[in-house]
Design a protein around this motif. Structure first.
Motif, PDB file in Angstrom:
ATOM      1  N   GLU A 217      52.363 127.946  -6.915  1.00 49.44           N
ATOM      2  CA  GLU A 217      53.061 126.582  -7.051  1.00 49.44           C
ATOM      3  C   GLU A 217      51.731 125.241  -5.322  1.00 49.44           C
ATOM      4  O   GLU A 217      51.255 124.811  -5.818  1.00 49.44           O
ATOM      5  N   LYS A 218      51.436 126.344  -4.719  1.00 49.47           N
ATOM      6  CA  LYS A 218      50.425 125.538  -3.003  1.00 49.47           C
ATOM      7  C   LYS A 218      49.118 125.570  -4.142  1.00 49.47           C
ATOM      8  O   LYS A 218      49.024 124.541  -3.864  1.00 49.47           O
ATOM      9  N   GLU A 219      48.691 126.577  -4.624  1.00 52.38           N
ATOM     10  CA  GLU A 219      47.278 126.284  -5.331  1.00 52.38           C
ATOM     11  C   GLU A 219      47.110 125.134  -6.744  1.00 52.38           C
ATOM     12  O   GLU A 219      46.316 124.429  -6.033  1.00 52.38           O
ATOM     13  N   LYS A 220      48.392 125.092  -7.303  1.00 54.39           N
ATOM     14  CA  LYS A 220      49.061 124.077  -8.060  1.00 54.39           C
ATOM     15  C   LYS A 220      48.692 122.891  -7.448  1.00 54.39           C
ATOM     16  O   LYS A 220      47.712 121.616  -7.895  1.00 54.39           O
ATOM     17  N   ARG A 221      49.494 122.034  -6.596  1.00 52.20           N
ATOM     18  CA  ARG A 221      49.350 121.007  -6.269  1.00 52.20           C
ATOM     19  C   ARG A 221      48.530 120.997  -5.269  1.00 52.20           C
ATOM     20  O   ARG A 221      47.809 119.981  -5.810  1.00 52.20           O
ATOM     21  N   LEU A 222      47.432 121.605  -4.712  1.00 51.00           N
ATOM     22  CA  LEU A 222      46.552 121.190  -3.589  1.00 51.00           C
ATOM     23  C   LEU A 222      45.342 121.123  -5.164  1.00 51.00           C
ATOM     24  O   LEU A 222      44.473 119.774  -5.314  1.00 51.00           O
ATOM     25  N   LYS A 223      45.164 121.532  -6.308  1.00 48.80           N
ATOM     26  CA  LYS A 223      44.203 121.205  -7.307  1.00 48.80           C
ATOM     27  C   LYS A 223      44.401 119.837  -8.571  1.00 48.80           C
ATOM     28  O   LYS A 223      43.968 119.102  -7.831  1.00 48.80           O
ATOM     29  N   HIS A 224      45.933 119.832  -8.152  1.00 45.52           N
ATOM     30  CA  HIS A 224      46.099 118.282  -8.271  1.00 45.52           C
ATOM     31  C   HIS A 224      45.761 117.298  -8.331  1.00 45.52           C
ATOM     32  O   HIS A 224      45.484 116.137  -8.266  1.00 45.52           O
ATOM     33  N   LEU A 225      46.034 117.531  -6.349  1.00 53.45           N
ATOM     34  CA  LEU A 225      45.231 117.129  -5.063  1.00 53.45           C
ATOM     35  C   LEU A 225      44.264 116.586  -5.237  1.00 53.45           C
ATOM     36  O   LEU A 225      43.211 114.913  -5.463  1.00 53.45           O
TER      37      LEU A 225
ATOM     38  N   ASP B  38      42.309 117.170  -8.225  1.00 55.82           N
ATOM     39  CA  ASP B  38      41.798 115.995  -9.566  1.00 55.82           C
ATOM     40  C   ASP B  38      42.206 114.449  -9.070  1.00 55.82           C
ATOM     41  O   ASP B  38      41.534 113.959  -9.670  1.00 55.82           O
ATOM     42  N   ASN B  39      43.102 114.326  -8.953  1.00 61.94           N
ATOM     43  CA  ASN B  39      43.950 113.138  -8.726  1.00 61.94           C
ATOM     44  C   ASN B  39      43.179 111.830  -7.872  1.00 61.94           C
ATOM     45  O   ASN B  39      43.531 111.153  -7.721  1.00 61.94           O
ATOM     46  N   ILE B  40      43.451 112.693  -6.818  1.00 61.71           N
ATOM     47  CA  ILE B  40      42.703 111.791  -5.262  1.00 61.71           C
ATOM     48  C   ILE B  40      41.656 111.849  -4.840  1.00 61.71           C
ATOM     49  O   ILE B  40      40.915 111.026  -4.143  1.00 61.71           O
ATOM     50  N   ILE B  41      40.961 112.989  -4.897  1.00 63.00           N
ATOM     51  CA  ILE B  41      39.415 113.276  -4.295  1.00 63.00           C
ATOM     52  C   ILE B  41      38.398 113.135  -5.178  1.00 63.00           C
ATOM     53  O   ILE B  41      37.439 112.202  -5.065  1.00 63.00           O
ATOM     54  N   GLY B  42      39.077 113.470  -6.726  1.00 65.42           N
ATOM     55  CA  GLY B  42      37.820 112.905  -7.453  1.00 65.42           C
ATOM     56  C   GLY B  42      38.353 113.029  -8.661  1.00 65.42           C
ATOM     57  O   GLY B  42      37.394 113.151  -9.519  1.00 65.42           O
TER      58      GLY B  42
END
Length: 65
Positions: free
Chosen positions: A51-59, A61-65
């Protein structure tokens, strides 16, 4: 527990002729319970990590780049 009626020892509803046999059985039950608890705990940790990795990936993808 001592079962006076059958002059045996009882553990988890099973009768044993000796206290040693009853205690050995009780130890086996406890070991199985501890192992099951450890497996459950590891599964919960793996799920939390996923779940942490999923949230990090989401961040990412959507915030950083």
């Amino acid at each position: 527990a001592r079962n006076e009626l059958f002059d045996n020892f009882e553990c988890d509803g099973k009768l044993f002729e000796s206290l040693d046999d009853a205690l050995k059985y009780a130890d086996e039950l406890e070991a199985k319970a501890v192992k099951a608890e450890m497996v459950t705990e590891r599964a919960e940790q793996a799920e939390a990590q996923a779940e942490k990795e999923k949230r990090l990936k989401h961040l990412e993808d959507n915030i950083i780049g």
